[in-house]
Design a protein around this motif. Sequence first.
Motif, PDB file in Angstrom:
ATOM      1  N   LYS A 199       0.854  -1.196   0.000  1.00  0.00           N
ATOM      2  CA  LYS A 199       0.000   0.000   0.000  1.00  0.00           C
ATOM      3  C   LYS A 199       0.884   1.239   0.000  1.00  0.00           C
ATOM      4  CE  LYS A 199      -3.801  -2.229   2.381  1.00  0.00           C
ATOM      5  NZ  LYS A 199      -3.256  -3.571   2.557  1.00  0.00           N
ATOM      6  N   PRO A 200       0.458   2.317  -0.709  1.00  0.00           N
ATOM      7  CA  PRO A 200       1.279   3.530  -0.710  1.00  0.00           C
ATOM      8  C   PRO A 200       1.348   4.172   0.674  1.00  0.00           C
ATOM      9  CG  PRO A 200      -0.793   3.893  -1.877  1.00  0.00           C
ATOM     10  CD  PRO A 200      -0.748   2.439  -1.505  1.00  0.00           C
ATOM     11  N   GLN A 201       2.292   5.083   0.829  1.00  0.00           N
ATOM     12  CA  GLN A 201       2.473   5.843   2.072  1.00  0.00           C
ATOM     13  C   GLN A 201       2.760   4.949   3.277  1.00  0.00           C
ATOM     14  OE1 GLN A 201      -0.364   8.935   2.877  1.00  0.00           O
ATOM     15  NE2 GLN A 201      -0.474   9.574   0.760  1.00  0.00           N
ATOM     16  N   THR A 202       3.554   3.904   3.050  1.00  0.00           N
ATOM     17  CA  THR A 202       3.911   3.024   4.160  1.00  0.00           C
ATOM     18  C   THR A 202       4.962   3.687   5.048  1.00  0.00           C
ATOM     19  OG1 THR A 202       3.484   1.122   2.749  1.00  0.00           O
ATOM     20  CG2 THR A 202       4.713   0.711   4.752  1.00  0.00           C
ATOM     21  N   THR A 203       5.982   4.279   4.415  1.00  0.00           N
ATOM     22  CA  THR A 203       7.062   4.909   5.178  1.00  0.00           C
ATOM     23  C   THR A 203       6.727   6.372   5.418  1.00  0.00           C
ATOM     24  OG1 THR A 203       8.602   3.468   4.028  1.00  0.00           O
ATOM     25  CG2 THR A 203       9.548   5.315   5.232  1.00  0.00           C
ATOM     26  N   ARG A 204       6.644   6.783   6.674  1.00  0.00           N
ATOM     27  CA  ARG A 204       6.261   8.170   6.958  1.00  0.00           C
ATOM     28  C   ARG A 204       7.395   9.001   7.535  1.00  0.00           C
ATOM     29  NH1 ARG A 204       0.542   7.173   9.844  1.00  0.00           N
ATOM     30  NH2 ARG A 204      -0.660   6.600   8.019  1.00  0.00           N
ATOM     31  N   ASN A 205       8.304   8.382   8.224  1.00  0.00           N
ATOM     32  CA  ASN A 205       9.415   9.137   8.811  1.00  0.00           C
ATOM     33  C   ASN A 205      10.711   8.755   8.123  1.00  0.00           C
ATOM     34  OD1 ASN A 205       8.254  10.634  11.102  1.00  0.00           O
ATOM     35  ND2 ASN A 205       7.658   8.603  11.779  1.00  0.00           N
ATOM     36  N   ARG A 206      11.674   9.677   8.166  1.00  0.00           N
ATOM     37  CA  ARG A 206      12.993   9.317   7.649  1.00  0.00           C
ATOM     38  C   ARG A 206      13.574   8.253   8.573  1.00  0.00           C
ATOM     39  NH1 ARG A 206      16.638  14.295   6.226  1.00  0.00           N
ATOM     40  NH2 ARG A 206      16.832  14.382   8.461  1.00  0.00           N
ATOM     41  N   ILE A 207      14.080   7.198   7.984  1.00  0.00           N
ATOM     42  CA  ILE A 207      14.647   6.112   8.789  1.00  0.00           C
ATOM     43  C   ILE A 207      16.138   6.052   8.494  1.00  0.00           C
ATOM     44  CG2 ILE A 207      14.684   3.617   9.147  1.00  0.00           C
ATOM     45  CD1 ILE A 207      11.732   3.645   8.234  1.00  0.00           C
ATOM     46  N   GLN A 208      16.964   6.177   9.509  1.00  0.00           N
ATOM     47  CA  GLN A 208      18.396   6.047   9.293  1.00  0.00           C
ATOM     48  C   GLN A 208      18.810   4.618   9.588  1.00  0.00           C
ATOM     49  OE1 GLN A 208      20.749   8.966  11.372  1.00  0.00           O
ATOM     50  NE2 GLN A 208      20.590  10.337   9.637  1.00  0.00           N
ATOM     51  N   THR A 209      19.397   3.987   8.565  1.00  0.00           N
ATOM     52  CA  THR A 209      19.969   2.661   8.779  1.00  0.00           C
ATOM     53  C   THR A 209      21.432   2.725   8.387  1.00  0.00           C
ATOM     54  OG1 THR A 209      19.129   2.070   6.610  1.00  0.00           O
ATOM     55  CG2 THR A 209      17.872   1.316   8.492  1.00  0.00           C
ATOM     56  N   VAL A 210      22.222   1.848   8.978  1.00  0.00           N
ATOM     57  CA  VAL A 210      23.666   1.943   8.854  1.00  0.00           C
ATOM     58  C   VAL A 210      24.233   0.648   8.280  1.00  0.00           C
ATOM     59  CG1 VAL A 210      25.806   2.466  10.084  1.00  0.00           C
ATOM     60  CG2 VAL A 210      23.638   3.413  10.919  1.00  0.00           C
ATOM     61  N   PHE A 211      25.009   0.772   7.201  1.00  0.00           N
ATOM     62  CA  PHE A 211      25.705  -0.365   6.615  1.00  0.00           C
ATOM     63  C   PHE A 211      27.195  -0.183   6.880  1.00  0.00           C
ATOM     64  CE2 PHE A 211      28.231  -2.243   3.256  1.00  0.00           C
ATOM     65  CZ  PHE A 211      27.691  -3.517   3.124  1.00  0.00           C
ATOM     66  N   THR A 212      27.802  -1.141   7.569  1.00  0.00           N
ATOM     67  CA  THR A 212      29.230  -1.060   7.882  1.00  0.00           C
ATOM     68  C   THR A 212      29.946  -2.268   7.284  1.00  0.00           C
ATOM     69  OG1 THR A 212      28.711   0.044   9.974  1.00  0.00           O
ATOM     70  CG2 THR A 212      30.938  -0.826   9.735  1.00  0.00           C
ATOM     71  N   SER A 213      31.066  -2.007   6.589  1.00  0.00           N
ATOM     72  CA  SER A 213      31.862  -3.103   6.021  1.00  0.00           C
ATOM     73  C   SER A 213      33.332  -2.731   6.104  1.00  0.00           C
ATOM     74  CB  SER A 213      31.460  -3.360   4.566  1.00  0.00           C
ATOM     75  OG  SER A 213      31.993  -2.340   3.732  1.00  0.00           O
ATOM     76  N   GLU A 214      34.188  -3.570   5.512  1.00  0.00           N
ATOM     77  CA  GLU A 214      35.629  -3.295   5.487  1.00  0.00           C
ATOM     78  C   GLU A 214      35.921  -1.944   4.821  1.00  0.00           C
ATOM     79  OE1 GLU A 214      38.335  -5.429   6.397  1.00  0.00           O
ATOM     80  OE2 GLU A 214      36.821  -6.593   7.467  1.00  0.00           O
ATOM     81  N   ARG A 215      35.090  -1.563   3.854  1.00  0.00           N
ATOM     82  CA  ARG A 215      35.356  -0.328   3.095  1.00  0.00           C
ATOM     83  C   ARG A 215      34.950   0.919   3.851  1.00  0.00           C
ATOM     84  NH1 ARG A 215      34.184  -0.340  -3.207  1.00  0.00           N
ATOM     85  NH2 ARG A 215      35.370   1.560  -2.888  1.00  0.00           N
ATOM     86  N   GLY A 216      34.032   0.781   4.803  1.00  0.00           N
ATOM     87  CA  GLY A 216      33.586   1.955   5.540  1.00  0.00           C
ATOM     88  C   GLY A 216      32.133   1.862   5.923  1.00  0.00           C
ATOM     89  N   GLN A 217      31.452   3.016   5.909  1.00  0.00           N
ATOM     90  CA  GLN A 217      30.097   3.069   6.446  1.00  0.00           C
ATOM     91  C   GLN A 217      29.184   3.913   5.555  1.00  0.00           C
ATOM     92  OE1 GLN A 217      29.371   4.872  10.531  1.00  0.00           O
ATOM     93  NE2 GLN A 217      29.377   2.694  11.011  1.00  0.00           N
ATOM     94  N   ILE A 218      28.016   3.328   5.250  1.00  0.00           N
ATOM     95  CA  ILE A 218      26.987   4.060   4.511  1.00  0.00           C
ATOM     96  C   ILE A 218      25.807   4.254   5.445  1.00  0.00           C
ATOM     97  CG2 ILE A 218      25.454   4.068   2.507  1.00  0.00           C
ATOM     98  CD1 ILE A 218      27.325   1.915   1.253  1.00  0.00           C
ATOM     99  N   ILE A 219      25.390   5.510   5.637  1.00  0.00           N
ATOM    100  CA  ILE A 219      24.197   5.777   6.446  1.00  0.00           C
ATOM    101  C   ILE A 219      23.065   6.076   5.472  1.00  0.00           C
ATOM    102  CG2 ILE A 219      23.115   7.234   8.191  1.00  0.00           C
ATOM    103  CD1 ILE A 219      26.828   7.206   8.125  1.00  0.00           C
TER     104      ILE A 219
END
Length: 302
Positions: free
Chosen positions: A38-58
Amino acid sequence: MSDHKKSGFVTLVGRPNVGKSTLMNRLIGQKIAITSNKPQTTRNRIQTVFTSERGQIIFVDTPGLHKAKNKLGEYMVKVAERTFEEVDVILWLVEADSYIGPGDRHIAEQLAAVHVPLILVINKIDTVKKNELLPIIENYNQLCRPAEIVPVCARTGENTDTLIEVIFEYLKEGPMFFDEDVVTDQPMRQIAAEIIREKALHSLNEEIPHGIAVTIESMKERSQGKLTDIEATIICEKDSHKGIIIGKNGSMLKKIGSHARYELEQMMEQKVNLKLWVKVRKEWRDSELLLKNYGYNKKDLG
């Protein structure tokens, strides 16, 4: 580990229901953003973090860009647009379809003025033949000249490793913003509310899900730490909706509650005692006070 790590903020934009939350959950490797058809499922900005050997993507997820119909809609669009100026890379997620509709053309216009590397991600490539991808890529190349185009399937994970590598190419060397084991900056109460709302979205149909919010009234861990009591309220806009959400002899509310409890227990790795109520707040999506009460705060828009 290398000392020369890269880090940066990446936002995910696209029309509602294009698979942004599914892609984020796939990239991070666990469920953070709620998903629904259904549309409009995500309402707030969600910060998720990906960390690996190369560094970090937020990753900063945004509500889908659309034409606003009420104050909640306006809030969601403003959040999405403001994000463009605050990040290092923009991922624009589109579906594997050679026809570019007005919704995507509207997004292309908004992105045209942004001076941030744009990676076009073509999702749902499992729905087209390989030779059908070339004209899709060519059409988007002519429309917006992205820095990169990466075809993926968020549902199966196909080519998502390549997407991570491409993102890192556009990030600069920089500090790690979060510890290695952090996957989100969202408080558990907010995640719990989103999970309950997701289960309601899955269980209910038609117009009702657009008009619901979930508030966590209390969340307390018992002293031994093996059980958490959660009390939550599902807010809806009409008395008739309340009856549907509760269901005959409470059957629908029980269904929502049992599905939410199961997922909360998996995430929290302990037993959960979940109590749900339903309240009517007429036209809450057009009330600034109620929007604020339900977690959509104007000050977040700066």
